[in-house]
Each structure stands twice: as structure tokens, then as C-alpha cells.
Enzyme design. Structure first.
Site, PDB file in Angstrom:
ATOM      1  N   ASP A  11       7.593   0.320   1.732  1.00 44.84           N
ATOM      2  CA  ASP A  11       6.185   0.733   1.774  1.00 44.84           C
ATOM      3  C   ASP A  11       5.676   1.090   0.379  1.00 44.84           C
ATOM      4  O   ASP A  11       6.437   1.519  -0.484  1.00 44.84           O
ATOM      5  CB  ASP A  11       6.047   1.944   2.712  1.00 44.84           C
ATOM      6  CG  ASP A  11       4.598   2.167   3.127  1.00 44.84           C
ATOM      7  OD1 ASP A  11       3.792   1.209   3.090  1.00 44.84           O
ATOM      8  OD2 ASP A  11       4.263   3.318   3.478  1.00 44.84           O
ATOM      9  N   ASN A  59       0.839  -4.405  11.738  1.00 46.63           N
ATOM     10  CA  ASN A  59       0.219  -4.894  10.496  1.00 46.63           C
ATOM     11  C   ASN A  59      -0.798  -6.010  10.733  1.00 46.63           C
ATOM     12  O   ASN A  59      -1.582  -6.351   9.837  1.00 46.63           O
ATOM     13  CB  ASN A  59       1.279  -5.341   9.475  1.00 46.63           C
ATOM     14  CG  ASN A  59       2.032  -4.190   8.832  1.00 46.63           C
ATOM     15  OD1 ASN A  59       3.221  -4.302   8.524  1.00 46.63           O
ATOM     16  ND2 ASN A  59       1.361  -3.055   8.601  1.00 46.63           N
TER      17      ASN A  59
END
Ligand code: IPE
Ligand code: IPE
Ligand code: MG
Length: 241
Positions: A11, A59
């Protein structure tokens, strides 16, 4: 104790780019380079399994242009790197639903799996269109189907059988889950598999994550006391794990 399976929530690509006034996609491009670097380092460090969270079932909520850009980067990565990874002993396994992927993305991923199928030093699972809940649901559905067909007694479903239906079947649970970018959550990563994983969160953004950072995480892991609900090996005078 040494880790055999490390899983990473990669991330911070967007923040890495935004902090430099660059488009988010440039962060993803640099993130792909980090993934390559860390896969090679994992192999050099003797890890047998590495799982990289590349794209979650959530996502898809991102702008279409970012999603398209991400998949284009992934396709380029697999097409350019699969043979090189195979040559150094890295096997690529894609885990995730992948139903919503384009035909060309699916094709490139299948090819990367085929090209690396005989490599046996390190398995790199790339979690694409992956969600921990999806994984548990698809396992439950398969078991329910077998039960409904009379091939399976529901009372015979135990943890081992359930785990054998998950996308990581045959692989050990992650010893260590690393999250870069500083957020303290799992974001629907390996929910079943990480029941007893050690967690390690670093503020380092994924494009900046180096093999030295990985070594640092592994050193921290080696100092943890994994009790699995029992008493510490030290306090009962047993083997130090
Ligand atoms: C991780 O980076 C890559 C994916 C989730 C695909 P992000 O894009 O989430 O980066 P941040 O969290 O916005 O910085
Ligand atoms: C987790 O990161 C998913 C991946 C790294 C692929 P996200 O950026 O999607 O997670 P949230 O939205 O911050 O929980
Ligand atoms: Mg993020």
C-alpha cells in the site's frame, strides 16, 4: 524461528506519487518495480512463499482510468518478467476471482503461470481481484455443492478440508503479514489464512520498500513470541519457537 511464508499488503503507491506531484499511476509503476525487487529478495532470503496483494475485490471502486492503468502495468510486468522469474526459480501463482478481468489480462496471467510452473525455489502468489471474504465464500460454495450432490458429509468438513478449498490450498499460512503505508488494517486480505500471522505495519510507502526493509521485518518477526493460544515456549521450558 524463520518465516517460510510472508504476505504483503503493498500500500501507498498513490501517496508516494501525490507527494511528488506525480500522477497516481506513476506510483503504481514504481510499485511494480518494488514488487519485482521484493520477489527476488524473498527468493534470495530463502522464503518459500511470498504473497503480494496487488488488487482487491474493492479496488474496482476506483476511477476506471486508474483500474485500466493498473491492469496495463500488471500485464506489462507479467509479459516482461515471467521468463526471468522462472530462470531464477520463482513460480508465479495468481490467486483471486479474476472473473472480471479482461481476456488479455487473463491470458497474460495464465501464460506467466505456465512459463514459471516448473520453478520451485519460491512461490510468489499474486493476489489479483482478491478478497478474503471472496476466498472463504468460494470455498464454502464448492463444499456446499459437493454436499448437495451427496459426495460429502457436512459433518466431515473440518479446518483442513476447508483450507484445501481456499485459493492458497497446499501452502502454509503466512507467518508474517506486512503492510506498507502505515494503515492498521487488513483490507480484506487473507482473512482465514492470517488467523495467527504476526502483523508488521511500516510507514514506508510501497515504492520505497527495499530488500533491507524486508530483512528488518523478518528480524522483528524472529523476535516475536508466537503462542498460538498456548503458553510461551519460554515459560513452560519447552522448545523456543
Ligand atoms: C496500493 O496503493 C495499490 C493498490 C491498492 C492497487 P494505493 O493506490 O492504495 O496507494 P494509496 O493508499 O492511495 O497511497
Ligand atoms: C489494500 O489497499 C489493497 C491492496 C494493497 C491491493 P487499499 O488502499 O485498497 O486499502 P484501503 O482502501 O486503504 O483499506
Ligand atoms: Mg491504499
Amino acid at each position: 524461528m524463520r518465516a517460510s511464508h510472508v504476505a504483503i499488503i503493498m500500500d501507498g503507491n498513490g501517496r508516494w506519487a501525490e507527494g511528488r506531484g506525480l500522477p497516481r499511476l506513476e506510483g503504481h509503476r514504481r510499485g511494480t518495480e518494488a514488487a519485482r525487487r521484493i520477489a527476488l529478495a524473498a527468493r534470495d532470503l530463502g522464503l518459500r512463499h511470498l504473497t503480494l496483494f496487488a488488487f482487491s475485490t474493492e479496488n474496482w471502486k476506483r476511477p476506471e482510468s486508474e483500474v485500466r492503468g493498473l491492469f496495463s502495468l500488471m500485464e506489462q510486468f507479467f509479459a516482461a518478467e515471467a521468463q526471468k522469474l522462472a530462470d531464477v526459480g520463482i513460480r508465479i501463482r495468481a490467486i483471486g476471482s479474476m472473473e472480471r478481468l479482461s481476456a488479455s489480462a487473463k491470458h497474460v496471467i495464465m501464460e506467466a503461470q505456465r512459463i514459471t510452473a516448473h520453478a520451485s525455489d519460491t512461490v510468489v502468489n499474486v493476489a489479483i481481484d482478491y478478497g478474503g471474504r471472496w476466498d472463504i465464500l468460494q470455498a464454502a460454495r464448492r463444499l456446499a455443492t459437493e454436499a448437495a450432490q451427496g459426495k460429502l458429509d457436512p459433518n466431515g468438513i473440518d479446518e483442513e478440508l476447508f483450507a484445501s478449498m481456499l485459493s492458497t490450498a497446499g501452502q502454509p499460512d503466512p507467518d508474517l503479514v506486512i503492510r506498507t503505508g502505515g494503515d492498521m488494517r487488513l483490507s480484506n486480505f487473507l482473512l482465514w489464512q492470517s488467523a495467527y500471522s504476526e502483523l508488521y505495519v511500516t510507514p514506508v510507502l510501497w515504492p520505497d520498500f527495499t530488500p533491507d526493509h524486508l530483512k528488518e521485518a523478518l528480524a522483528e518477526y524472529s523476535r516475536r513470541d508466537r503462542r498460538f493460544g498456548a503458553l510461551s515456549g519460554k515459560s513452560i521450558g519447552g522448545e523456543d519457537r
